[in-house]
Enzyme design. Structure first.
Site, PDB file in Angstrom:
ATOM      1  NE  ARG A 132      -1.461  -9.601   3.014  1.00  0.00           N
ATOM      2  CZ  ARG A 132      -0.286  -8.962   3.416  1.00  0.00           C
ATOM      3  NH1 ARG A 132      -0.484  -8.870   4.763  1.00  0.00           N
ATOM      4  NH2 ARG A 132       0.826  -9.254   2.620  1.00  0.00           N
ATOM      5  CG  ASP A 133       0.982  -5.708   1.750  1.00  0.00           C
ATOM      6  OD1 ASP A 133       0.898  -5.600   2.596  1.00  0.00           O
ATOM      7  OD2 ASP A 133       1.623  -5.417   0.804  1.00  0.00           O
ATOM      8  CG  HIS A 164       4.976  -6.836  -2.556  1.00  0.00           C
ATOM      9  ND1 HIS A 164       3.718  -7.466  -2.194  1.00  0.00           N
ATOM     10  CD2 HIS A 164       5.426  -5.727  -1.726  1.00  0.00           C
ATOM     11  CE1 HIS A 164       3.444  -6.404  -1.361  1.00  0.00           C
ATOM     12  NE2 HIS A 164       4.167  -5.841  -1.024  1.00  0.00           N
ATOM     13  CG  HIS A 181       5.894  -1.282  -0.296  1.00  0.00           C
ATOM     14  ND1 HIS A 181       5.369  -0.660   1.164  1.00  0.00           N
ATOM     15  CD2 HIS A 181       5.436  -2.441  -0.721  1.00  0.00           C
ATOM     16  CE1 HIS A 181       4.579  -1.966   1.068  1.00  0.00           C
ATOM     17  NE2 HIS A 181       4.802  -2.854   0.235  1.00  0.00           N
ATOM     18  CB  CYS A 212       5.724   3.368   3.788  1.00  0.00           C
ATOM     19  SG  CYS A 212       7.386   3.083   4.526  1.00  0.00           S
ATOM     20  CG  ASN A 269       1.129  -2.388  -1.280  1.00  0.00           C
ATOM     21  OD1 ASN A 269       2.151  -3.350  -1.151  1.00  0.00           O
ATOM     22  ND2 ASN A 269       0.398  -2.239  -0.185  1.00  0.00           N
TER      23      ASN A 269
END
Lengths: 303, 303
Positions: free
Chosen positions: A15-16, A205, A207, A238, A247
């Protein structure tokens, strides 16, 4: 420094990750999720239910979800920006949904086209709807460690959203370092502001935009956080720095944690093979160091 | 977690960085060192005195050193693999030299063509020679956190080299994570083995090959280590994984430390500009996240 025996990882590449890459075929998404399901991961964020105009990458969410293998030991989740998306996720059969709201007013408007107050006002209804359908709701607080438009975000502002999520009946909160502005100091400041005020489980979460992801994770571990997101191969760039990492790579997290003696349940070799698949699917060299160099146990022939 | 008020960084791009890149013109080396000298850094590893056949990148070491600006507040150093190299460094006017020896027998033979015992046997003479010339000697222990040929390195083996360095009269020891095999656990294990046994100042040299550099640095800070190497732009690849990152980028270290309130004396903006110069000199996109995405304080225009 404190470290737990075990950490719970949620894989967010389908997803992300894919939402921040050029669109890939439905079949590739299914292959990626199925491969991830065989690595020992216990949670996978599979799709999002968002506007197909705004996010064409996720237009086939229901189709992907219908086709993937559902492993009984895995909690699959879907992300939604609002009540309509949550309804679609529940209708598709998800029993775990994530609702995203930004700590930054400017970012929330840019990301989902409305104010933070409007997002929060919808939460009680969303939680009630999910409860009726026996599903859990997690509130993801984007830009928790800084906003690319507003800069620093006051931890007290994040704490207010946590309180609203808890009052609405959410089952978990997640803190998103949406553009990699987190540092160990920001993690500590945030936890100082939120840990005492809530009993909700917390997930972080990170990055790796500026190299701090694993240092941030270590800081959070020391403060008792044991749930983290990560994306296999580090896929998902990003959004405000073309070419920069997004991520943190799941295999980098697992590689470090296992060497520290922290269990994740994940088979690192299978995960690295899946990172290779992710690289093939997105069609560009990925930045994950563990994918490129292999784990520290992968030795060179003696000269 | 413990954190100090101030950390001492040594910039290693001109030597360790450029030694692991295709050769660049002498004039570019001089430009890079001069630019670094204007960033507020207090230590710079400028060149090495090694065999020009084995390391053509450093064949012009004396010429580079003769031409660069020497700032009074900066300690410039040269690396050497043996007594002959140390003599050349002292003859060139250096008052700080680093002698490298590997904790791994196999790596020492591959790197400098002799046994660890042979390297250690030369140390007392090297230290005496340096003392006569009023120069300081640091012993860099390569592969301290793992060897790409042998795998894990027993911390006790590293401790034996520390003891030999101290007995020989060295003024500092440095622990090199030569191929990025370090993790927070390896840092802790190493410090458990060496911290009680010596009064020598200690420096750590991390590579970001597998994403752990800043997590390792944070772990070392927590244990009282306050001296670190880093390479502007992260130049210098990983010798055993083509395309993978090598040295941790100085601007990523400074960026994280400053946000944590730890002083380095470095002007981050000037350092990022110098990382851009390093990128121009090596002629390939560098991996430093802070170079690519800018610091966390560099915001996007509001939509």
């Amino acid at each position: 420094m404190h470290q737990p025996d075990r950490v719970m990882l949620r894989e967010v590449a389908p997803r992300d990750g894919l939402q921040n890459e050029p669109p890939v075929p439905t079949g590739d998404k299914i292959r990626l999720i199925d491969a991830l399901s065989r690595t020992g991961l216990s949670r996978i964020e599979a799709v999002s239910f968002v506007s197909p105009k705004a996010v064409p990458q996720m237009a086939d969410a229901a189709e992907v979800w219908a086709a993937v293998e559902k492993h009984s030991g895995i909690s699959y989740s879907a992300l939604a920006p609002n009540r309509k998306g949550v309804e679609r996720a529940l209708d598709a059969g998800f029993t775990a949904v994530e609702v995203v709201v930004s700590a930054s007013e400017t970012h929330n408007r840019a990301n989902i086209g409305r104010s933070v107050a409007e997002s929060l006002a919808e939460l009680p209804d969303i939680c009630a709807l999910a409860r009726e359908r026996l599903a859990s709701v997690e509130v993801i607080i984007a830009t928790s460690f800084g906003c690319p438009f507003e800069g620093d975000i006051a931890p007290a502002q994040v704490a207010r959203i946590v309180a609203a999520a808890e009052a609405a009946g959410a089952g978990r909160v997640a803190f998103g370092d949406t553009t990699g502005m987190g540092t160990p100091r920001r993690v500590t400041d945030l936890l100082d502001a939120v840990q005492a005020g809530t009993d909700l489980p917390m997930l972080m979460h990170f990055h790796d935009t500026r190299g701090t992801a694993l240092a941030n994770l270590l800081t959070a571990l020391d403060r008792g956080v044991v749930e983290f997101d990560a994306s296999v191969g580090g896929i998902g760039g990003c959004p405000f720095a073309p070419g920069a990492s997004g991520n943190v790579a799941t295999e980098e997290v697992v590689h470090m944690l296992h060497d520290m003696g922290v269990e994740t349940g994940v088979d690192l070799d299978a995960l690295i093979r899946t990172a290779g698949l992710a690289q093939e699917i997105v069609g560009r060299p990925l930045e994950s160091g563990v994918l490129r160099a292999g784990p520290r146990t992968s030795l060179s022939p003696r000269p």
